[in-house]
Scaffold this active site. Sequence first.
Site, mmCIF file in Angstrom:
data_model
loop_
_atom_site.group_PDB
_atom_site.id
_atom_site.type_symbol
_atom_site.label_atom_id
_atom_site.label_comp_id
_atom_site.label_asym_id
_atom_site.label_seq_id
_atom_site.Cartn_x
_atom_site.Cartn_y
_atom_site.Cartn_z
ATOM 1 N N GLY A 13 0.802 -1.224 0.000
ATOM 2 C CA GLY A 13 0.000 0.000 0.000
ATOM 3 C C GLY A 13 0.834 1.273 0.000
ATOM 4 O O GLY A 13 0.308 2.350 -0.270
ATOM 5 N N PRO A 17 8.821 6.662 -4.890
ATOM 6 C CA PRO A 17 9.089 7.590 -5.999
ATOM 7 C C PRO A 17 9.887 6.881 -7.103
ATOM 8 O O PRO A 17 10.811 6.103 -6.815
ATOM 9 C CB PRO A 17 9.923 8.694 -5.335
ATOM 10 C CG PRO A 17 9.552 8.618 -3.873
ATOM 11 C CD PRO A 17 9.339 7.154 -3.604
ATOM 12 N N THR A 18 9.520 7.144 -8.357
ATOM 13 C CA THR A 18 10.133 6.381 -9.449
ATOM 14 C C THR A 18 11.599 6.756 -9.695
ATOM 15 O O THR A 18 12.332 5.986 -10.289
ATOM 16 C CB THR A 18 9.334 6.542 -10.765
ATOM 17 O OG1 THR A 18 9.066 7.925 -10.960
ATOM 18 C CG2 THR A 18 8.052 5.747 -10.727
ATOM 19 N N GLY A 20 15.156 7.920 -7.697
ATOM 20 C CA GLY A 20 15.865 8.163 -6.441
ATOM 21 C C GLY A 20 17.309 8.496 -6.742
ATOM 22 O O GLY A 20 17.791 8.307 -7.868
ATOM 23 N N LEU A 21 18.006 8.981 -5.727
ATOM 24 C CA LEU A 21 19.433 9.275 -5.895
ATOM 25 C C LEU A 21 20.243 8.070 -5.435
ATOM 26 O O LEU A 21 20.116 7.626 -4.290
ATOM 27 C CB LEU A 21 19.823 10.503 -5.045
ATOM 28 C CG LEU A 21 21.296 10.905 -5.175
ATOM 29 C CD1 LEU A 21 21.569 11.584 -6.522
ATOM 30 C CD2 LEU A 21 21.730 11.824 -4.021
ATOM 31 N N GLY A 22 21.095 7.528 -6.329
ATOM 32 C CA GLY A 22 22.039 6.478 -5.944
ATOM 33 C C GLY A 22 23.234 7.094 -5.238
ATOM 34 O O GLY A 22 23.590 8.257 -5.506
ATOM 35 N N ASP A 47 18.900 6.192 -2.057
ATOM 36 C CA ASP A 47 19.328 4.799 -1.917
ATOM 37 C C ASP A 47 20.735 4.741 -1.332
ATOM 38 O O ASP A 47 21.667 5.349 -1.872
ATOM 39 C CB ASP A 47 19.345 4.131 -3.308
ATOM 40 C CG ASP A 47 19.740 2.665 -3.218
ATOM 41 O OD1 ASP A 47 18.858 1.841 -2.917
ATOM 42 O OD2 ASP A 47 20.933 2.353 -3.404
ATOM 43 N N TYR A 52 28.118 0.845 1.719
ATOM 44 C CA TYR A 52 28.664 2.039 1.053
ATOM 45 C C TYR A 52 29.448 2.932 2.014
ATOM 46 O O TYR A 52 30.190 3.816 1.573
ATOM 47 C CB TYR A 52 27.552 2.881 0.390
ATOM 48 C CG TYR A 52 26.708 2.154 -0.632
ATOM 49 C CD1 TYR A 52 27.066 0.904 -1.124
ATOM 50 C CD2 TYR A 52 25.535 2.720 -1.115
ATOM 51 C CE1 TYR A 52 26.268 0.238 -2.037
ATOM 52 C CE2 TYR A 52 24.736 2.064 -2.051
ATOM 53 C CZ TYR A 52 25.109 0.822 -2.492
ATOM 54 O OH TYR A 52 24.320 0.175 -3.405
ATOM 55 N N LYS A 81 20.472 -1.160 3.017
ATOM 56 C CA LYS A 81 20.577 -2.596 2.712
ATOM 57 C C LYS A 81 21.443 -3.320 3.738
ATOM 58 O O LYS A 81 22.381 -2.733 4.299
ATOM 59 C CB LYS A 81 21.194 -2.805 1.321
ATOM 60 C CG LYS A 81 20.613 -1.911 0.249
ATOM 61 C CD LYS A 81 21.146 -2.203 -1.147
ATOM 62 C CE LYS A 81 20.706 -1.111 -2.113
ATOM 63 N NZ LYS A 81 21.592 0.051 -2.147
ATOM 64 N N HIS A 114 20.947 -7.162 0.511
ATOM 65 C CA HIS A 114 21.773 -6.633 -0.586
ATOM 66 C C HIS A 114 22.085 -7.697 -1.651
ATOM 67 O O HIS A 114 22.054 -7.414 -2.860
ATOM 68 C CB HIS A 114 23.069 -6.069 0.014
ATOM 69 C CG HIS A 114 23.686 -4.971 -0.777
ATOM 70 N ND1 HIS A 114 24.336 -3.913 -0.207
ATOM 71 C CD2 HIS A 114 23.773 -4.766 -2.119
ATOM 72 C CE1 HIS A 114 24.797 -3.102 -1.144
ATOM 73 N NE2 HIS A 114 24.470 -3.604 -2.318
HETATM 74 N N1 LIG Z 1 21.879 -3.336 -5.041
HETATM 75 C C1 LIG Z 1 23.075 -3.380 -5.573
HETATM 76 O O1 LIG Z 1 23.783 -4.415 -5.554
HETATM 77 C C2 LIG Z 1 23.610 -2.155 -6.256
HETATM 78 C C3 LIG Z 1 24.739 -2.265 -7.102
HETATM 79 C C4 LIG Z 1 25.195 -1.107 -7.723
HETATM 80 C C5 LIG Z 1 24.538 0.095 -7.510
HETATM 81 N N2 LIG Z 1 23.471 0.185 -6.658
HETATM 82 C C6 LIG Z 1 22.765 1.476 -6.407
HETATM 83 O O2 LIG Z 1 22.413 2.022 -7.670
HETATM 84 C C7 LIG Z 1 22.974 3.327 -7.803
HETATM 85 C C8 LIG Z 1 23.285 3.633 -9.254
HETATM 86 O O3 LIG Z 1 24.246 2.740 -9.786
HETATM 87 P P1 LIG Z 1 25.780 3.128 -10.017
HETATM 88 O O4 LIG Z 1 26.169 4.228 -9.106
HETATM 89 O O5 LIG Z 1 26.571 1.883 -9.924
HETATM 90 O O6 LIG Z 1 25.839 3.591 -11.526
HETATM 91 P P2 LIG Z 1 25.085 4.669 -12.448
HETATM 92 O O7 LIG Z 1 24.090 5.440 -11.678
HETATM 93 O O8 LIG Z 1 24.654 3.922 -13.652
HETATM 94 O O9 LIG Z 1 26.304 5.609 -12.897
HETATM 95 C C9 LIG Z 1 26.917 6.502 -12.026
HETATM 96 C C10 LIG Z 1 28.023 7.229 -12.807
HETATM 97 O O10 LIG Z 1 27.437 7.991 -13.866
HETATM 98 C C11 LIG Z 1 27.832 9.345 -13.772
HETATM 99 N N3 LIG Z 1 26.665 10.149 -14.164
HETATM 100 C C12 LIG Z 1 25.527 10.375 -13.460
HETATM 101 N N4 LIG Z 1 24.668 11.120 -14.164
HETATM 102 C C13 LIG Z 1 25.270 11.389 -15.350
HETATM 103 C C14 LIG Z 1 24.886 12.130 -16.494
HETATM 104 N N5 LIG Z 1 23.705 12.725 -16.572
HETATM 105 N N6 LIG Z 1 25.754 12.199 -17.533
HETATM 106 C C15 LIG Z 1 26.955 11.585 -17.475
HETATM 107 N N7 LIG Z 1 27.379 10.860 -16.410
HETATM 108 C C16 LIG Z 1 26.547 10.763 -15.356
HETATM 109 C C17 LIG Z 1 28.218 9.555 -12.313
HETATM 110 O O11 LIG Z 1 29.210 10.577 -12.218
HETATM 111 P P3 LIG Z 1 29.282 11.705 -11.059
HETATM 112 O O12 LIG Z 1 28.836 11.104 -9.765
HETATM 113 O O13 LIG Z 1 30.733 12.043 -11.065
HETATM 114 O O14 LIG Z 1 28.409 12.824 -11.519
HETATM 115 C C18 LIG Z 1 28.815 8.195 -11.959
HETATM 116 O O15 LIG Z 1 30.157 8.095 -12.367
HETATM 117 C C19 LIG Z 1 24.206 3.250 -6.878
HETATM 118 O O16 LIG Z 1 24.755 4.499 -6.599
HETATM 119 C C20 LIG Z 1 23.625 2.517 -5.704
HETATM 120 O O17 LIG Z 1 22.841 3.407 -4.893
HETATM 121 C C21 LIG Z 1 22.985 -0.940 -6.050
#
Ligand SMILES: NC(=O)c1ccc[n+]([C@@H]2O[C@H](COP(=O)([O-])OP(=O)(O)OC[C@H]3O[C@@H](n4cnc5c(N)ncnc54)[C@H](OP(=O)(O)O)[C@@H]3O)[C@@H](O)[C@H]2O)c1
Length: 310
Positions: A13, A17-18, A20-22, A47, A52, A81, A114
């Site tokens: 229920g 939000p579609t 979020g900030l990673g 997130d 992390y 996580k 995780h």
């Molecule tokens: N559950 C899991 O096992 C798991 C695994 C991996 C990730 N995650 C979560 O998912 C989130 C996102 O994944 P991710 O961080 O691995 O990769 P991502 O969001 O696909 O990519 C992040 C990278 O892209 C760059 N970026 C962001 N916006 C951009 C844009 N508009 N143009 C060009 N480059 C851009 C960022 O640079 P700057 O920061 O330098 O701007 C950073 O280097 C994570 O941060 C984490 O919260 C979860």
Amino acid sequence: MSCVPKVLKLNNGMTIPTIGLGTYKSAENEVREAVKCAIEVGYRHIDTAWFYGNEKEIGSALSESFRNGTVKRQDIFMVTKLWNNFHDRKNVVPKLRESLCSLGLDYVDLFLVHWPFAFKEDGCTLPTSSSDYSDVDYLETWEGMEECVREGLAKSIGLSNFNEGQIERVLGHCRIKPVVNQVEVNPNNNQSGLIKFCKDRDIVVTAFCPLERIGKSREPGYPTATVLDPKVIEMGKKYNKTAAQVVLRYLLSLGITIIPKSVTRSRIVENFEIFDFDLSDDDICYLKSLNKNIRVSAMVQYKDHKHYPF
Ligand SMILES: NC(=O)c1ccc[n+]([C@@H]2O[C@H](COP(=O)([O-])OP(=O)(O)OC[C@H]3O[C@@H](n4cnc5c(N)ncnc54)[C@H](OP(=O)(O)O)[C@@H]3O)[C@@H](O)[C@H]2O)c1
């Protein structure tokens, strides 16, 4: 224009939000500003994870945003996580309490397992030898996750990096259903099968690595990131958008939530400005055609673990 929703409904229920900030690899000195900026821009979903190591800085950004009246606690959807060393049932509630203490919160909106595989409690967080694996079953872990809900520490609980068989096993044994499976989704790995499987079971998929972690570490042999594809860049010009915005908009059209990471103000803004345009069927078709089922983040070093998902 066909709208993509700003929130999705969860099976308990609540709404998520579609976008979020990673925050994975968002360094201590950067993540505080990034979270504050994201909240100012309009992000209401953050997130993070115990793994992390940045929950404290995120907590400090949240408390400042609450104090100065930018948002209220109930406006934010906060996700953290449970790491793989703490899968024993007895560790789950204490580890969430530790995360809550770092975040300065009484509850999280979503607590995720995780990964489905466990490591020994007293070993490294990323072991290099299988002697540091633990074979504790994620069904036991899930019982601990359910306690977190009963104790009011998590509003909802979910999974991350679970495959179809593992999700089915959890569903067959749980008292509280997982609301989310957070997995990698991007044009190189569009997860169409897993997304359908989850939708059929009323589980929302959250896409991590939506931008294929451009410029950062990936599995060897990973193809060029989609945001560097000249056709996608050209496509963006047509809509007066960047290639990253095109990719994120495409992912939203799959009926999932996305958590692009950035510590750069202009990109945090850019990634949020994706609700005011629509992609043509031809463009969606092209983006779909890029699928190769290749992962940025596969943790292949643990493929000999009995609960390895891929
Ligand atoms: N559950 C899991 O096992 C798991 C695994 C991996 C990730 N995650 C979560 O998912 C989130 C996102 O994944 P991710 O961080 O691995 O990769 P991502 O969001 O696909 O990519 C992040 C990278 O892209 C760059 N970026 C962001 N916006 C951009 C844009 N508009 N143009 C060009 N480059 C851009 C960022 O640079 P700057 O920061 O330098 O701007 C950073 O280097 C994570 O941060 C984490 O919260 C979860």
